[in-house]
Design a protein around this motif. Structure first.
Motif, short mmCIF file in Angstrom:
data_model
loop_
_atom_site.label_atom_id
_atom_site.label_comp_id
_atom_site.label_asym_id
_atom_site.label_seq_id
_atom_site.Cartn_x
_atom_site.Cartn_y
_atom_site.Cartn_z
N TYR A 1 14.00 4.76 -5.86
CA TYR A 1 13.26 3.48 -6.66
C TYR A 1 12.18 3.61 -7.94
CZ TYR A 1 13.59 0.65 -2.11
OH TYR A 1 13.99 0.31 -1.16
N PRO A 2 13.05 4.28 -8.72
CA PRO A 2 12.25 4.99 -10.14
C PRO A 2 11.88 4.08 -10.63
CG PRO A 2 14.85 4.71 -10.42
CD PRO A 2 14.87 3.75 -9.02
N CYS A 3 10.78 4.58 -11.64
CA CYS A 3 9.88 3.78 -12.34
C CYS A 3 8.71 4.99 -13.13
CB CYS A 3 8.43 3.18 -11.60
SG CYS A 3 7.89 3.49 -10.03
N GLU A 4 8.63 3.99 -14.46
CA GLU A 4 7.53 4.48 -15.51
C GLU A 4 6.14 4.29 -14.60
OE1 GLU A 4 7.51 3.02 -19.44
OE2 GLU A 4 10.37 2.52 -19.10
N SER A 5 5.59 5.79 -15.06
CA SER A 5 4.19 5.79 -14.14
C SER A 5 2.83 5.45 -15.18
CB SER A 5 3.86 6.44 -12.90
OG SER A 5 4.41 7.86 -13.25
N THR A 6 1.84 5.30 -14.56
CA THR A 6 0.73 4.84 -15.99
C THR A 6 -0.53 5.48 -14.61
OG1 THR A 6 1.08 3.90 -17.53
CG2 THR A 6 -0.75 4.66 -16.34
N ILE A 7 -1.30 7.09 -14.38
CA ILE A 7 -1.49 7.32 -13.45
C ILE A 7 -3.68 6.85 -14.24
CG2 ILE A 7 -2.34 9.10 -11.77
CD1 ILE A 7 0.75 9.29 -11.63
N SER B 1 6.98 9.77 -14.75
CA SER B 1 8.14 9.22 -14.46
C SER B 1 7.61 9.47 -12.68
CB SER B 1 9.64 9.48 -14.37
OG SER B 1 10.69 9.60 -14.31
N LEU B 2 8.23 8.35 -12.16
CA LEU B 2 8.08 8.62 -10.21
C LEU B 2 8.92 7.58 -9.69
CD1 LEU B 2 5.56 9.53 -7.82
CD2 LEU B 2 4.97 7.07 -8.48
N VAL B 3 9.78 9.16 -8.70
CA VAL B 3 10.79 8.49 -8.20
C VAL B 3 11.27 8.07 -6.60
CG1 VAL B 3 13.01 8.59 -8.01
CG2 VAL B 3 12.68 9.41 -10.17
N ILE B 4 10.37 6.88 -6.72
CA ILE B 4 10.76 7.25 -5.10
C ILE B 4 11.50 6.99 -3.93
CG2 ILE B 4 8.92 5.92 -2.66
CD1 ILE B 4 6.75 4.95 -4.82
N LYS B 5 11.51 7.82 -3.44
CA LYS B 5 13.16 7.48 -2.43
C LYS B 5 12.77 7.32 -0.39
CE LYS B 5 15.79 10.91 -4.49
NZ LYS B 5 16.83 11.60 -4.49
N ASP B 6 13.12 6.26 -0.05
CA ASP B 6 12.38 6.25 0.94
C ASP B 6 13.47 6.72 2.04
OD1 ASP B 6 15.28 4.95 1.40
OD2 ASP B 6 14.71 3.02 1.26
N MET C 1 1.04 -1.57 0.03
CA MET C 1 0.14 -0.08 0.16
C MET C 1 1.18 1.21 0.36
SD MET C 1 -3.00 1.03 2.90
CE MET C 1 -2.12 2.71 3.10
N LEU C 2 0.96 2.46 -0.55
CA LEU C 2 1.33 3.87 -1.03
C LEU C 2 0.13 4.64 -0.07
CD1 LEU C 2 3.71 3.06 -4.26
CD2 LEU C 2 3.72 2.97 -1.64
N THR C 3 0.58 5.21 0.01
CA THR C 3 -0.02 7.12 0.95
C THR C 3 0.92 7.96 -0.36
OG1 THR C 3 -1.44 6.01 1.63
CG2 THR C 3 -1.51 8.53 2.12
N PHE C 4 0.18 8.56 -0.96
CA PHE C 4 0.36 10.69 -1.18
C PHE C 4 0.40 10.95 -1.06
CE2 PHE C 4 1.74 6.76 -3.82
CZ PHE C 4 3.38 6.96 -4.94
N THR C 5 1.34 12.18 -0.40
CA THR C 5 0.43 13.40 0.11
C THR C 5 0.92 14.92 -0.57
OG1 THR C 5 2.79 13.96 1.76
CG2 THR C 5 0.61 12.18 2.53
N GLU C 6 0.46 15.55 -0.85
CA GLU C 6 0.01 16.33 -1.52
C GLU C 6 1.79 17.15 -1.68
OE1 GLU C 6 -0.74 19.84 -3.95
OE2 GLU C 6 -1.72 17.90 -3.71
N ASP C 7 2.26 16.92 -0.48
CA ASP C 7 3.53 17.99 -0.10
C ASP C 7 4.82 17.13 -0.46
OD1 ASP C 7 3.49 16.27 1.95
OD2 ASP C 7 3.75 17.93 3.45
N GLY C 8 4.26 16.21 -0.81
CA GLY C 8 5.44 15.04 -1.83
C GLY C 8 6.20 14.05 -1.08
N GLY D 1 9.11 8.53 3.42
CA GLY D 1 9.76 8.96 2.15
C GLY D 1 9.46 9.96 1.17
N THR D 2 9.77 10.12 0.17
CA THR D 2 9.09 11.50 -0.47
C THR D 2 9.15 10.69 -1.70
OG1 THR D 2 11.93 12.38 -1.15
CG2 THR D 2 10.89 12.85 0.68
N TYR D 3 8.39 11.41 -3.31
CA TYR D 3 8.43 11.28 -4.28
C TYR D 3 8.71 12.26 -5.30
CZ TYR D 3 3.71 12.91 -4.50
OH TYR D 3 2.69 13.88 -3.96
N ALA D 4 9.34 12.46 -5.94
CA ALA D 4 8.74 13.62 -7.11
C ALA D 4 8.20 12.73 -9.12
CB ALA D 4 9.79 13.92 -7.57
N LEU D 5 7.59 13.05 -9.41
CA LEU D 5 6.49 13.17 -10.67
C LEU D 5 6.90 13.91 -11.86
CD1 LEU D 5 4.14 11.14 -10.93
CD2 LEU D 5 2.61 12.89 -10.98
N THR D 6 7.60 13.38 -12.56
CA THR D 6 8.09 13.88 -13.48
C THR D 6 7.74 14.28 -14.89
OG1 THR D 6 10.52 12.54 -13.46
CG2 THR D 6 10.45 14.96 -12.36
#
Length: 122
Positions: A97-103, A86-91, A56-63, A76-81
């Motif tokens: 943890y870089p990945c391609e994302s489809t939202i 492209s989504l990079v999640i950092k613990d 399970m993952l919970t993403f917040t507005e503040d990154g 953790g933090t995340y960056a969506l580019t």
């Protein structure tokens, strides 16, 4: 004159990309439950079961992001580019943890070199 036109077009393109990425970020901000795991590299049945059971993952507005992906992420933090592709999640240790994302409205698909994970909005 041509330089000023090029500058204006550049600013317009940047604005369009920022709006596009912001819309994707708005869709991402929520809680998501892992519903499918497709390994690309060998993955034990117990590891796959743990990801499906706890994932399970919970993403917040503040990154920030919390949850369980391949392991627990408590702060953790995340960056969506790239317009949300492209989504990079950092613990909490900074491991990326870089990945391609489809939202979409109710699905999030994360694809890395190790696996493809499908999450449903909770």
């Amino acid at each position: 004159m041509k330089k000023s036109n090029l500058f204006i077009y550049g600013i317009l393109l940047f604005a369009v990309l920022m709006v596009s990425c912001h819309k994707k970020r708005d869709r991402l901000v929520n809680s998501w439950k892992i519903t499918a795991v497709e390994p690309k590299l060998p993955l034990s049945d117990s590891a796959k079961s743990a990801i499906l059971a706890n994932g399970m993952l919970t993403f917040t507005e503040d990154g920030h992001v919390t949850g369980f992906l391949q392991r627990e992420i408590t702060d953790g933090t995340y960056a969506l580019t790239k317009g949300g592709k492209s989504l990079v999640i950092k613990d909490e240790t900074g491991t990326p943890y870089p990945c391609e994302s489809t939202i979409t409205e109710d699905k999030l698909i994360l694809e890395s070199k190790e696996m493809k994970i499908t999450l449903d909005k909770i």
